[in-house]
Design an enzyme around this catalytic site. Sequence first.
Site, mmCIF file in Angstrom:
data_model
loop_
_atom_site.group_PDB
_atom_site.id
_atom_site.type_symbol
_atom_site.label_atom_id
_atom_site.label_comp_id
_atom_site.label_asym_id
_atom_site.label_seq_id
_atom_site.Cartn_x
_atom_site.Cartn_y
_atom_site.Cartn_z
ATOM 1 N N LYS A 3 -17.115 -5.846 5.816
ATOM 2 C CA LYS A 3 -15.870 -6.529 6.176
ATOM 3 C C LYS A 3 -15.668 -6.350 7.668
ATOM 4 C CE LYS A 3 -12.315 -6.414 2.579
ATOM 5 N NZ LYS A 3 -11.125 -5.653 2.153
ATOM 6 N N SER A 45 -3.143 -7.754 3.269
ATOM 7 C CA SER A 45 -3.306 -7.525 4.709
ATOM 8 C C SER A 45 -3.746 -8.774 5.459
ATOM 9 C CB SER A 45 -4.311 -6.399 4.958
ATOM 10 O OG SER A 45 -3.873 -5.220 4.371
ATOM 11 N N HIS A 71 0.837 -1.207 0.000
ATOM 12 C CA HIS A 71 0.000 0.000 0.000
ATOM 13 C C HIS A 71 0.874 1.261 0.000
ATOM 14 C CE1 HIS A 71 -3.079 -2.571 2.399
ATOM 15 N NE2 HIS A 71 -3.629 -2.371 1.216
ATOM 16 N N ARG A 83 -2.501 -6.474 -8.326
ATOM 17 C CA ARG A 83 -1.514 -7.529 -8.101
ATOM 18 C C ARG A 83 -1.732 -8.601 -9.168
ATOM 19 N NH1 ARG A 83 -3.384 -7.526 -1.996
ATOM 20 N NH2 ARG A 83 -5.169 -6.808 -3.185
HETATM 21 P P1 ADP Z 1 -7.748 -5.622 -0.211
HETATM 22 O O1 ADP Z 1 -8.354 -4.992 -1.437
HETATM 23 O O2 ADP Z 1 -6.618 -6.551 -0.494
HETATM 24 O O3 ADP Z 1 -8.731 -6.094 0.829
HETATM 25 P P2 ADP Z 1 -7.300 -2.990 0.669
HETATM 26 O O4 ADP Z 1 -8.743 -2.678 0.578
HETATM 27 O O5 ADP Z 1 -6.600 -2.496 1.880
HETATM 28 O O6 ADP Z 1 -7.014 -4.497 0.593
HETATM 29 O O7 ADP Z 1 -6.546 -2.489 -0.623
HETATM 30 C C1 ADP Z 1 -6.657 -1.184 -1.110
HETATM 31 C C2 ADP Z 1 -6.009 -1.111 -2.479
HETATM 32 O O8 ADP Z 1 -4.616 -1.401 -2.374
HETATM 33 C C3 ADP Z 1 -6.571 -2.098 -3.489
HETATM 34 O O9 ADP Z 1 -6.628 -1.451 -4.752
HETATM 35 C C4 ADP Z 1 -5.546 -3.202 -3.511
HETATM 36 O O10 ADP Z 1 -5.499 -3.850 -4.765
HETATM 37 C C5 ADP Z 1 -4.270 -2.409 -3.296
HETATM 38 N N1 ADP Z 1 -3.208 -3.257 -2.742
HETATM 39 C C6 ADP Z 1 -3.264 -4.049 -1.658
HETATM 40 N N2 ADP Z 1 -2.099 -4.709 -1.469
HETATM 41 C C7 ADP Z 1 -1.280 -4.319 -2.502
HETATM 42 C C8 ADP Z 1 0.050 -4.673 -2.909
HETATM 43 N N3 ADP Z 1 0.765 -5.562 -2.232
HETATM 44 N N4 ADP Z 1 0.541 -4.093 -4.022
HETATM 45 C C9 ADP Z 1 -0.202 -3.213 -4.717
HETATM 46 N N5 ADP Z 1 -1.468 -2.858 -4.411
HETATM 47 C C10 ADP Z 1 -1.998 -3.392 -3.307
#
Ligand code: ADP
Length: 159
Positions: free
Chosen positions: A41, A128, A17, A90
């Site tokens: 969630k 996460s 992130h 990803r």
């Molecule tokens: P998730 O979508 O995995 O539940 P989040 O809501 O916290 O987690 O993610 C917010 C944004 O950050 C999403 O667009 C997700 O694809 C991106 N993201 C999460 N982890 C990564 C990573 N390792 N590399 C690039 N983008 C990421």
Amino acid sequence: MVRALYPGSFDPVTNGHLDIMERASVLFNEVLVSVLRNVSKNCTFSVEERIDMIKASTGHLKNLKIVESKGLVADFAREQEAPVIIRGLRAVSDFDVELKMALMNRHLNNDLETVFLMTRAKYLYLNSSLIREIASFNGNVSDFVPPNVVERLQKKYNE
Ligand code: ADP
């Protein structure tokens, strides 16, 4: 002046992130990280904890702001006068979900553009929930999250 919104759960924020935040802050005049108070969630950390963890790791990014958001991202973007949503990509599995969400957000707010930033190879498998799982078994996650998050995870799972 283009303001971009980077919405997510950030439960907790990871180096993946943070990498997206750093790269977005170079591309846009202002980046608003919106931490979703997500009813569907069940988050491990409260919104306040999630915001604190991001703040502790992004002090060097002067054009980045962290806020809480409720409700639809498309509405929040309009309210905040942000014409751009940033999402990270990803694996191919992200694409499927993100395409649906981008098309729906465009339907809800026609002025909204979703911009995707590709993850770095080293963060490809980082998410996460994996971090929470490893930390809950006392595993070492210090390569994947900033030091303040390592501490918070240790506290949370030793409570
Ligand atoms: P998730 O979508 O995995 O539940 P989040 O809501 O916290 O987690 O993610 C917010 C944004 O950050 C999403 O667009 C997700 O694809 C991106 N993201 C999460 N982890 C990564 C990573 N390792 N590399 C690039 N983008 C990421």
